[in-house]
Design a protein around this motif. Structure first.
Motif, mmCIF file in Angstrom:
data_model
loop_
_atom_site.group_PDB
_atom_site.id
_atom_site.type_symbol
_atom_site.label_atom_id
_atom_site.label_comp_id
_atom_site.label_asym_id
_atom_site.label_seq_id
_atom_site.Cartn_x
_atom_site.Cartn_y
_atom_site.Cartn_z
ATOM 1 N N GLU A 111 44.588 80.677 18.365
ATOM 2 C CA GLU A 111 44.687 79.785 19.520
ATOM 3 C C GLU A 111 43.966 78.461 19.243
ATOM 4 O O GLU A 111 44.360 77.414 19.759
ATOM 5 N N GLN A 112 42.934 78.532 18.415
ATOM 6 C CA GLN A 112 42.187 77.320 18.070
ATOM 7 C C GLN A 112 42.921 76.485 17.022
ATOM 8 O O GLN A 112 42.921 75.251 17.093
ATOM 9 N N SER A 113 43.552 77.146 16.063
ATOM 10 C CA SER A 113 44.192 76.408 14.970
ATOM 11 C C SER A 113 45.625 75.988 15.292
ATOM 12 O O SER A 113 46.162 75.087 14.642
ATOM 13 N N VAL A 114 46.251 76.648 16.273
ATOM 14 C CA VAL A 114 47.618 76.306 16.676
ATOM 15 C C VAL A 114 47.624 76.070 18.182
ATOM 16 O O VAL A 114 47.855 77.001 18.971
ATOM 17 N N PRO A 115 47.342 74.840 18.622
ATOM 18 C CA PRO A 115 47.310 74.541 20.055
ATOM 19 C C PRO A 115 48.635 74.910 20.731
ATOM 20 O O PRO A 115 49.713 74.644 20.202
ATOM 21 N N GLY A 116 48.527 75.562 21.867
ATOM 22 C CA GLY A 116 49.719 75.979 22.595
ATOM 23 C C GLY A 116 49.973 77.463 22.541
ATOM 24 O O GLY A 116 50.668 78.012 23.403
ATOM 25 N N LEU A 117 49.408 78.134 21.520
ATOM 26 C CA LEU A 117 49.559 79.587 21.437
ATOM 27 C C LEU A 117 48.602 80.275 22.395
ATOM 28 O O LEU A 117 47.442 79.879 22.526
ATOM 29 N N ARG A 118 49.077 81.331 23.050
ATOM 30 C CA ARG A 118 48.253 82.128 23.949
ATOM 31 C C ARG A 118 48.445 83.606 23.616
ATOM 32 O O ARG A 118 49.572 84.104 23.645
ATOM 33 N N LEU A 119 47.351 84.277 23.294
ATOM 34 C CA LEU A 119 47.422 85.689 22.951
ATOM 35 C C LEU A 119 47.826 86.503 24.171
ATOM 36 O O LEU A 119 47.206 86.408 25.230
ATOM 37 N N GLN A 120 48.884 87.309 24.019
ATOM 38 C CA GLN A 120 49.358 88.166 25.103
ATOM 39 C C GLN A 120 49.064 89.638 24.856
ATOM 40 O O GLN A 120 48.817 90.386 25.795
ATOM 41 N N GLU A 121 49.105 90.047 23.606
ATOM 42 C CA GLU A 121 48.899 91.471 23.317
ATOM 43 C C GLU A 121 48.416 91.647 21.891
ATOM 44 O O GLU A 121 48.915 91.007 20.969
ATOM 45 N N GLU A 122 47.427 92.510 21.748
ATOM 46 C CA GLU A 122 46.924 92.891 20.425
ATOM 47 C C GLU A 122 47.017 94.404 20.323
ATOM 48 O O GLU A 122 46.394 95.126 21.103
ATOM 49 N N ASN A 123 47.797 94.893 19.387
ATOM 50 C CA ASN A 123 47.993 96.324 19.209
ATOM 51 C C ASN A 123 47.361 96.745 17.893
ATOM 52 O O ASN A 123 47.879 96.424 16.825
ATOM 53 N N THR A 124 46.237 97.425 17.989
ATOM 54 C CA THR A 124 45.622 98.022 16.803
ATOM 55 C C THR A 124 45.687 99.541 16.894
ATOM 56 O O THR A 124 45.048 100.243 16.113
ATOM 57 N N ASP A 125 46.453 100.047 17.862
ATOM 58 C CA ASP A 125 46.511 101.486 18.122
ATOM 59 C C ASP A 125 47.842 102.109 17.733
ATOM 60 O O ASP A 125 48.103 103.263 18.060
#
Length: 273
Positions: A221-235
């Motif tokens: 999100e810091q290096s690519v302005p405009g991106l917003r994290l919606q989901e992180e799947n580590t499971d």
């Protein structure tokens, strides 16, 4: 045009054969999660000795679960936006198009090196609504062929880690700047994950290395302005924990309490616009 064989591909391009074989083998399991009969059929058409690609049971399961999560995210996006673009970056010989089976109004785009696209044309039948583009994903001239005003999903599996951080960020910046709105869905690995994967015999045999490390998804999100994290799947592997050995189950449970281990492998979903 002379038929292309897998031996005509570069060592980087031949890494697509690893995931193809993994999905084909997993489709033969009685409890297959992916049921990728298309990969099993493709294996029979590719001129290559797949015995050169030894895969453990754990690796086969992990590749299938990774693909399944990305398939589900793709289907969810298309349920909301049936008239969307789907851009399959570094498509290789993956059969996501056929597994997801989008509606006719979806515009599907398969992007990979020209040699890979030529081989893909020999393996899979043409499909209405799907356009194959032979180009490096590091170039952006091919983007001009794709409508900007449709909701757009960019999905990449098993490909971005071969690039470096600046290359990945540039690809994402180009996508966010070009399309009005959409999502990015892909797999990533932190520093521990990249180091560990590069030690595996399958990677050593490929003569290629993974490079891109993502230690925390918020860094994008810091290096690519405009991106917003919606989901992180580590499971993802938890869904199939019973199918792997005891040491893998133990490692998985232990990693829940140690963030660097938990993010060794990540499936990420961002939106933009």
């Amino acid at each position: 045009m002379k038929p292309l064989s897998a031996s005509d591909l570069t060592t980087l391009q031949q890494t697509l054969l690893i995931t193809l074989r993994g999905k084909a083998l997993e489709s033969q399991f009685a409890d297959s999660v992916l049921e990728d009969r298309f990969a099993a059929d493709a294996i029979e058409k590719v001129d290559f000795d797949f015995q050169q690609i030894p895969l453990t049971h754990e690796a086969i399961v992990a590749m299938a679960v990774r693909a399944k999560v990305l398939d589900v995210w793709t289907s969810q996006f298309l349920n909301q936006h049936p008239q969307a673009n789907v851009i399959h970056l570094g498509c290789g010989l993956d059969s996501r198009l056929f597994r997801v089976d989008p509606k006719p109004e979806t515009a599907w785009w398969e992007i990979d090196f020209p040699e890979v696209i030529q081989l893909r044309r020999q393996i899979y039948p043409p499909r209405s609504g799907c356009t194959l583009i032979g180009a490096s994903m590091l170039e952006d001239a091919w983007l001009q062929q794709i409508p900007q005003d449709r909701p757009t999903l960019i999905v990449a599996e098993g490909v971005l880690a071969y690039l470096d951080a600046e290359q990945v960020q540039q690809i994402f910046r180009s996508m966010v700047a070009y399309f009005e709105s959409g999502e990015l869905a892909f797999d990533a690995y932190n520093s521990w994950g990249v180091w560990w994967l590069n030690q595996l015999p399958i990677m050593r045999n490929s003569k290629e290395q993974l490079h891109w490390r993502l230690d925390h998804p918020r860094l994008l999100e810091q290096s690519v302005p405009g991106l917003r994290l919606q989901e992180e799947n580590t499971d993802g592997i938890a869904q199939q924990a019973a199918r792997v050995g005891w040491w893998m189950r133990t490692a998985f449970l232990t990693s829940r309490w140690i963030p660097p281990l938990r993010r060794m492998g990540q499936l990420l979903r961002f939106d933009f616009g």
